[in-house]
Design a protein around this motif. Structure first.
Motif, mmCIF file in Angstrom:
data_model
loop_
_atom_site.group_PDB
_atom_site.id
_atom_site.type_symbol
_atom_site.label_atom_id
_atom_site.label_comp_id
_atom_site.label_asym_id
_atom_site.label_seq_id
_atom_site.Cartn_x
_atom_site.Cartn_y
_atom_site.Cartn_z
ATOM 1 N N MET A 168 0.834 -1.206 0.000
ATOM 2 C CA MET A 168 0.000 0.000 0.000
ATOM 3 C C MET A 168 0.872 1.261 0.000
ATOM 4 O O MET A 168 0.643 2.198 -0.768
ATOM 5 N N THR A 169 1.893 1.254 0.847
ATOM 6 C CA THR A 169 2.790 2.417 0.918
ATOM 7 C C THR A 169 3.564 2.551 -0.386
ATOM 8 O O THR A 169 3.777 3.658 -0.887
ATOM 9 N N GLY A 170 3.965 1.407 -0.942
ATOM 10 C CA GLY A 170 4.710 1.420 -2.204
ATOM 11 C C GLY A 170 3.877 2.042 -3.325
ATOM 12 O O GLY A 170 4.367 2.867 -4.095
ATOM 13 N N LYS A 171 2.607 1.689 -3.378
ATOM 14 C CA LYS A 171 1.728 2.244 -4.413
ATOM 15 C C LYS A 171 1.576 3.752 -4.240
ATOM 16 O O LYS A 171 1.521 4.506 -5.214
ATOM 17 N N ASN A 172 1.499 4.138 -2.997
ATOM 18 C CA ASN A 172 1.410 5.549 -2.671
ATOM 19 C C ASN A 172 2.610 6.339 -3.205
ATOM 20 O O ASN A 172 2.470 7.409 -3.798
ATOM 21 N N ASN A 211 10.684 -5.534 -9.784
ATOM 22 C CA ASN A 211 9.258 -5.800 -9.588
ATOM 23 C C ASN A 211 8.474 -5.523 -10.878
ATOM 24 O O ASN A 211 8.133 -4.378 -11.194
ATOM 25 N N ALA A 212 8.201 -6.581 -11.642
ATOM 26 C CA ALA A 212 7.581 -6.436 -12.961
ATOM 27 C C ALA A 212 6.180 -5.815 -12.891
ATOM 28 O O ALA A 212 5.701 -5.229 -13.863
ATOM 29 N N ASN A 213 5.535 -5.905 -11.733
ATOM 30 C CA ASN A 213 4.178 -5.341 -11.625
ATOM 31 C C ASN A 213 4.164 -3.833 -11.839
ATOM 32 O O ASN A 213 3.184 -3.273 -12.333
ATOM 33 N N ILE A 214 5.261 -3.193 -11.462
ATOM 34 C CA ILE A 214 5.326 -1.729 -11.569
ATOM 35 C C ILE A 214 5.251 -1.288 -13.036
ATOM 36 O O ILE A 214 4.770 -0.203 -13.350
ATOM 37 N N ALA A 215 5.685 -2.191 -13.936
ATOM 38 C CA ALA A 215 5.699 -1.851 -15.361
ATOM 39 C C ALA A 215 4.310 -1.514 -15.894
ATOM 40 O O ALA A 215 4.167 -0.753 -16.851
ATOM 41 N N GLN A 216 3.269 -2.041 -15.250
ATOM 42 C CA GLN A 216 1.909 -1.818 -15.747
ATOM 43 C C GLN A 216 1.522 -0.338 -15.763
ATOM 44 O O GLN A 216 0.635 0.077 -16.492
ATOM 45 N N MET A 217 2.157 0.458 -14.906
ATOM 46 C CA MET A 217 1.784 1.880 -14.857
ATOM 47 C C MET A 217 2.765 2.790 -15.609
ATOM 48 O O MET A 217 2.612 4.001 -15.595
ATOM 49 N N VAL A 221 -2.286 3.571 -10.581
ATOM 50 C CA VAL A 221 -1.598 2.799 -9.559
ATOM 51 C C VAL A 221 -2.559 1.908 -8.762
ATOM 52 O O VAL A 221 -2.221 0.797 -8.360
ATOM 53 N N GLU A 222 -3.801 2.369 -8.597
ATOM 54 C CA GLU A 222 -4.775 1.587 -7.819
ATOM 55 C C GLU A 222 -5.100 0.264 -8.508
ATOM 56 O O GLU A 222 -5.507 -0.692 -7.865
ATOM 57 N N GLU A 223 -4.924 0.233 -9.834
ATOM 58 C CA GLU A 223 -5.335 -0.956 -10.592
ATOM 59 C C GLU A 223 -4.267 -2.041 -10.642
ATOM 60 O O GLU A 223 -4.554 -3.157 -11.069
ATOM 61 N N ILE A 224 -3.034 -1.702 -10.270
ATOM 62 C CA ILE A 224 -1.986 -2.703 -10.497
ATOM 63 C C ILE A 224 -1.954 -3.756 -9.386
ATOM 64 O O ILE A 224 -2.230 -3.476 -8.236
ATOM 65 N N GLU A 225 -1.618 -4.962 -9.817
ATOM 66 C CA GLU A 225 -1.411 -6.061 -8.881
ATOM 67 C C GLU A 225 -0.054 -5.860 -8.241
ATOM 68 O O GLU A 225 0.830 -5.276 -8.843
ATOM 69 N N TRP A 226 0.150 -6.353 -7.047
ATOM 70 C CA TRP A 226 1.473 -6.170 -6.422
ATOM 71 C C TRP A 226 2.085 -7.517 -6.120
ATOM 72 O O TRP A 226 1.441 -8.378 -5.563
#
Ligand code: ADP
Length: 233
Positions: free
Chosen positions: A172-176, A198-204, A228-233
């Motif tokens: 949660m903090t990371g997404k923030n 972290n490949a998930n970050i690529a989505q944004m 950012v709210e939509e990405i999986e972590w």
């Protein structure tokens, strides 16, 4: 002309049996306003690439330009000026001075900068207006990372480099933090580059560059970056 341009950049460490090719023939470009994610496993060459873009290291071969200026041709004084005026860094473990408050940490970092925004303004921009006088030990991990982002942007860098900026944070903090960084790229005055495994970050991201064994294996523009709210972590 692209804002950032690397053409056939290589970085070789050591000689003979100690020779390591950390980067080999890397070419890409990036623009102001872009949010670029550089992905790769440990040892892929991400930190080496970030160090070259940030002027902390110099390519062994190839050419790196920023706004047309040949950074590969700069001497050490020129690189110091480039780093001071153009580049902001955000690290995984914040690297704040523990004996200085949030505002003092930001002020210290831009004491010699050519341009700067007031420390209070930089801290407010990352949502920390209520924490000006707090010492790092009294701030959460996410808040400390915000101070380090405020410190990086206070000198108005055109390039903001982030090395695993969410690596030490919960999801949660990371997404923030990612949302703060993405907003900073959207203001259009700077290019934000993040290196991560972290490949998930690529989505944004607007652009995703994948590194493996020192080479770019893909460089793709993301047609529809996610919020950012939509990405999986
Ligand atoms: P990553 O950040 O993706 O983990 P690095 O850029 O740190 O990768 O390292 C890429 C390769 O270059 C690794 O094999 C690493 O051991 C090597 N390397 C990095 N820095 C140096 C150095 N100063 N001297 C020798 N080898 C290095």
């Amino acid at each position: 002309m692209s804002f950032i341009s690397l053409v056939n950049v290589s970085r070789i460490f050591g000689n003979n049996e100690n020779r390591t090719v950390a980067l080999s023939g890397v070419s890409f470009s990036a623009e102001k306003g872009e949010f670029v994610v550089i992905l790769g496993a440990s040892g892929a060459g991400k930190t080496t690439l970030l160090n070259i873009i940030g002027g902390m290291d110099v390519a062994s071969e190839g050419k790196y330009t920023v706004n047309g200026e040949d950074i590969t041709a700069l001497d050490s004084a020129g690189l110091t000026t480039f780093r001071r005026d153009k580049v902001g860094f955000v690290f995984q473990f914040y690297n704040l001075m523990p004996n200085l408050t949030a505002i003092e940490n930001v002020e210290l970092a831009c004491a010699h900068a050519k341009e700067r925004i007031p420390a209070r303004e930089a801290l407010s921009a990352v949502g920390l207006a209520h924490r000006f006088n707090h010492f790092p030990s009294t701030l959460s991990g996410g808040e400390q990372q915000r101070v380090s982002i405020a410190r990086a942007i206070a000198k108005k860098p055109e390039i903001l480099l982030c090395d695993e900026p969410t690596g030490a944070l919960d999801s949660m903090t990371g997404k923030n933090i990612l949302s703060v960084l993405k907003n900073l790229s959207r203001e259009g005055e700077r290019c934000v580059l993040i290196v991560t495994h972290n490949a998930n970050i690529a989505q944004m991201a607007d652009r995703v560059i994948r590194l493996s064994d020192g080479k770019i294996i893909s460089d793709e523009v993301n047609p529809s970056p996610k919020d950012v709210e939509e990405i999986e972590w």
